[in-house]
Design an enzyme around this catalytic site. Structure first.
Site, mmCIF file in Angstrom:
data_model
loop_
_atom_site.group_PDB
_atom_site.id
_atom_site.type_symbol
_atom_site.label_atom_id
_atom_site.label_comp_id
_atom_site.label_asym_id
_atom_site.label_seq_id
_atom_site.Cartn_x
_atom_site.Cartn_y
_atom_site.Cartn_z
ATOM 1 N N HIS A 1 20.473 33.749 1.591
ATOM 2 C CA HIS A 1 19.996 34.217 2.877
ATOM 3 C C HIS A 1 20.992 35.183 3.523
ATOM 4 C CE1 HIS A 1 21.765 30.140 3.229
ATOM 5 N NE2 HIS A 1 22.359 30.618 4.296
ATOM 6 N N HIS B 1 7.126 15.154 20.083
ATOM 7 C CA HIS B 1 7.628 13.776 19.912
ATOM 8 C C HIS B 1 6.635 12.977 19.084
ATOM 9 C CE1 HIS B 1 9.522 9.958 20.840
ATOM 10 N NE2 HIS B 1 8.314 9.492 21.116
#
Length: 132
Positions: free
Chosen positions: A1, A124
């Site tokens: 990367h 969540h």
């Protein structure tokens, strides 16, 4: 990367544009179990440079998703400038660290503060809530 980012910067420069690589915003990942990921400065680098910083940590043992998955080893650590609150580094040991580090990379690339991350709504239950 890292090489990809450098290649893009070289190509942009050759094409007459401003090539850019922010080396502080290039993540490092170790694909072990648990995974390890980091971006930006370490505490040691900040101390050596004389930069005052604040540190926030959150253990995966307190994260609902990690508990549900049975992967509670590790933590998320965020380092921010003591005066400006700008995020200077982030370090993760734990489940999905290699994926989670992207949130900190974006924060560093765009100069976000730790408060910016804390005020960002996270789904969540997710592992990324550990940044909040």
């Amino acid at each position: 990367h890292k090489a990809e980012e450098e290649g893009i910067a070289v190509t942009e420069t050759i094409a007459g544009f401003a090539g850019h690589v922010n080396y502080d915003a290039i993540p490092g990942v170790i694909y072990t179990y648990p995974e390890v990921a980091s971006v930006g400065k370490t505490e040691e680098e900040l101390i050596e440079a004389g930069i005052k910083y604040n540190k926030g940590t959150f253990p995966f043992s307190a994260n609902s998703r990690a508990r549900a998955n049975g992967s509670t080893e590790g933590l998320v650590k965020v380092l921010a400038d003591a005066e400006t609150d700008k995020i200077l580094g982030a370090h993760i040991i734990g489940p999905n660290a290699g994926e989670m580090i992207a949130e900190a990379v974006i924060a560093i690339e765009y100069g976000a503060s730790s408060e910016d991350l804390a005020r960002t709504c996270h789904a969540h239950p997710t592992l990324s809530e550990a940044f909040k």
